[in-house]
Design an enzyme around this catalytic site. Structure first.
Site, mmCIF file in Angstrom:
data_model
loop_
_atom_site.group_PDB
_atom_site.id
_atom_site.type_symbol
_atom_site.label_atom_id
_atom_site.label_comp_id
_atom_site.label_asym_id
_atom_site.label_seq_id
_atom_site.Cartn_x
_atom_site.Cartn_y
_atom_site.Cartn_z
ATOM 1 N N ASP A 160 1.142 -0.859 0.108
ATOM 2 C CA ASP A 160 0.131 0.014 -0.062
ATOM 3 C C ASP A 160 0.817 1.031 0.144
ATOM 4 O O ASP A 160 1.677 1.795 0.693
ATOM 5 C CB ASP A 160 -0.979 -0.019 1.236
ATOM 6 C CG ASP A 160 -1.860 0.614 1.502
ATOM 7 O OD1 ASP A 160 -3.013 1.115 0.751
ATOM 8 O OD2 ASP A 160 -1.571 2.581 2.260
ATOM 9 N N TYR B 257 2.600 9.872 -0.926
ATOM 10 C CA TYR B 257 4.572 9.510 0.492
ATOM 11 C C TYR B 257 5.598 9.817 -0.545
ATOM 12 O O TYR B 257 6.740 9.719 0.282
ATOM 13 C CB TYR B 257 3.750 7.928 1.037
ATOM 14 C CG TYR B 257 2.946 7.745 0.997
ATOM 15 C CD1 TYR B 257 2.161 8.550 2.638
ATOM 16 C CD2 TYR B 257 2.908 6.617 1.358
ATOM 17 C CE1 TYR B 257 0.888 8.218 2.755
ATOM 18 C CE2 TYR B 257 1.233 6.081 2.171
ATOM 19 C CZ TYR B 257 0.628 7.092 3.226
ATOM 20 O OH TYR B 257 -0.694 6.584 2.912
ATOM 21 N N LYS C 172 -3.229 6.075 -3.757
ATOM 22 C CA LYS C 172 -3.797 6.578 -3.776
ATOM 23 C C LYS C 172 -3.552 7.851 -4.127
ATOM 24 O O LYS C 172 -2.820 8.853 -4.387
ATOM 25 C CB LYS C 172 -3.816 6.973 -2.400
ATOM 26 C CG LYS C 172 -4.379 6.046 -1.173
ATOM 27 C CD LYS C 172 -3.963 5.995 1.215
ATOM 28 C CE LYS C 172 -3.354 4.946 1.158
ATOM 29 N NZ LYS C 172 -2.574 4.596 1.078
ATOM 30 N N HIS D 289 -7.677 9.358 -1.248
ATOM 31 C CA HIS D 289 -6.838 9.883 -0.415
ATOM 32 C C HIS D 289 -7.750 10.425 1.452
ATOM 33 O O HIS D 289 -7.833 9.927 2.089
ATOM 34 C CB HIS D 289 -6.131 10.049 -0.553
ATOM 35 C CG HIS D 289 -4.767 9.939 0.640
ATOM 36 N ND1 HIS D 289 -2.847 9.806 0.189
ATOM 37 C CD2 HIS D 289 -5.023 9.765 1.843
ATOM 38 C CE1 HIS D 289 -2.157 9.282 1.080
ATOM 39 N NE2 HIS D 289 -3.219 9.187 2.354
#
Length: 299
Positions: A65, A70, A95, A128
Site C-alpha cells: 500500500d 508519500y 491513492k 485519499h
C-alpha cells in the site's frame, strides 16, 4: 487472457514458528480477492527499499500500500521489479491526493502514478481524503466529479478496483447518491483505541470492504497493560496481538515498518487465534483517540 484477473486466491507467508502458512483474502464486490494482510509505506522515514524487497522475497508479502502523497512511487516500483515477483501475483494499492481532485486532474494523476511506479495498472486506487482543495466548490461536488474519473479509470482497466480512504458514513452516502459505482474499499484508521464500528457495519451492509491502517496506533498500543497481558498469555508480541485482533475482526490490515525484524514479526499472525474473551477485552479499549488524520469535521 488478461493477466490482471489472475491474482492468486492466497499469498504465501513464510513463518519461522510454522512452516508455510497462507494469507487469507477478502472478496471485493466485483469478485477480486484482496489479501487481508499488507505492508504499508509512507513518507517521513516510512519507506525503505531493502525492507520492501525483504517483505516480498523473504516474508511472502504480496500486498503493498502506498500513495502519491508519500513520494515513493518510483522507488517502490524499483523494489517491486527487483523482487522478481510477477506483477500478476502482487496487489498494489495507490491513492489520489486531494490536490489532484477533479475529473481531468484525477485521470492524469492516476496515469502519472502508474508511470512513476512503472506499472500498467493498480489493483486498487483510492481517493485519499474526503476534503478537497478547490476553493469555491463544495467537498461533495468535488468528490463526485473525482469519483466519476475513478469510475472511468476502472472501466478502462487502469484500476482493477476503486475506493476511498478516511471517508465516514455521510461521505459514502453522498457518493452513493451522486455516482454509479459503490466504492470497493474504504481504508480508515483502525486499532484497539480507534474502533469506528458503526462505520465498519455500514461498509459491511453496503458491500464495501473495510480496510484498516495504523493497526499499532503508531506504537501506542505496544505499552498498553491489557495488550501486554494478552501478549504474555499467547507468548506473542504486542504487535502480533493487535494485528491478529484486527485480522480476526475481518479487517484488511496494513501495518507499516522499515525494519526487517519488525516486518517478519508482523507477518507471523496466522499461526494462532485469539479467544473470544480476549477479542472482547481488546474491543473494550476503544477511547476514540486518533493517531493520524481525523475526518470528523469534513463536510
Amino acid at each position: 487472457m488478461d493477466d490482471r484477473n489472475q491474482l492468486p486466491s492466497t499469498a504465501q507467508v513464510n513463518m519461522s514458528d510454522t512452516s508455510v502458512l497462507y494469507c487469507p483474502t477478502v472478496p471485493l464486490s466485483n469478485g477480486l480477492q484482496i489479501p487481508i494482510f499488507g505492508l504499508g509505506t509512507s513518507h517521513f522515514g516510512g519507506y525503505s527499499h531493502d525492507a520492501i524487497v525483504y517483505a516480498l522475497t523473504e516474508c511472502g508479502v504480496r500486498h503493498i500500500d502506498t500513495a502519491k502523497r508519500y513520494g515513493c512511487e518510483e522507488k517502490l516500483g524499483q523494489a517491486l521489479r527487483e523482487s522478481g515477483i510477477p506483477r500478476m501475483d502482487l496487489w498494489v494499492t495507490d491513492k489520489l491526493w486531494p490536490g489532484d481532485y477533479g475529473y481531468e486532474a484525477a485521470k492524469k494523476a492516476c496515469i502519472d502514478s502508474c508511470s512513476q511506479m512503472g506499472v500498467k495498472y493498480f489493483d486498487l486506487f483510492l481517493m485519499h481524503w474526503p476534503g478537497s482543495m478547490r476553493p469555491g466548490c463544495s467537498n461533495r461536488e468535488v468528490r463526485a466529479e473525482t469519483w466519476r474519473a475513478l469510475e472511468e479509470l476502472y472501466e478502462e482497466g487502469v484500476c482493477r478496483a476503486i475506493g476511498v480512504s478516511n471517508f465516514l458514513v455521510h461521505h459514502l452516502e453522498q457518493l452513493k447518491e451522486d455516482c454509479g459505482v459503490v466504492p470497493h474499499v474504504n481504508q480508515v484508521e483502525y486499532h484497539p483505541f480507534q474502533q469506528p464500528n458503526k462505520l465498519k457495519e455500514y461498509c459491511q451492509q453496503e458491500g464495501i470492504v473495510f480496510e484498516g491502517y495504523s493497526p499499532l496506533a503508531k506504537g501506542q498500543v505496544l505499552s498498553n497493560p491489557t495488550v501486554l497481558q494478552i501478549a504474555e498469555k499467547y507468548r506473542r508480541t504486542p504487535a502480533q496481538i493487535c494485528i491478529r485482533w484486527s485480522i480476526q475482526n475481518g479487517v484488511v490490515t496494513i501495518p507499516k515498518s522499515v525494519k526487517e525484524k519488525r516486518i517478519k514479526e508482523n507477518c507471523q499472525v496466522f499461526g494462532f487465534q485469539l479467544e473470544e474473551l480476549d477479542m472482547a477485552t481488546l474491543g473494550s479499549l476503544h477511547d476514540e483517540r486518533h493517531v493520524t488524520w481525523d475526518p470528523t469535521d469534513v463536510e
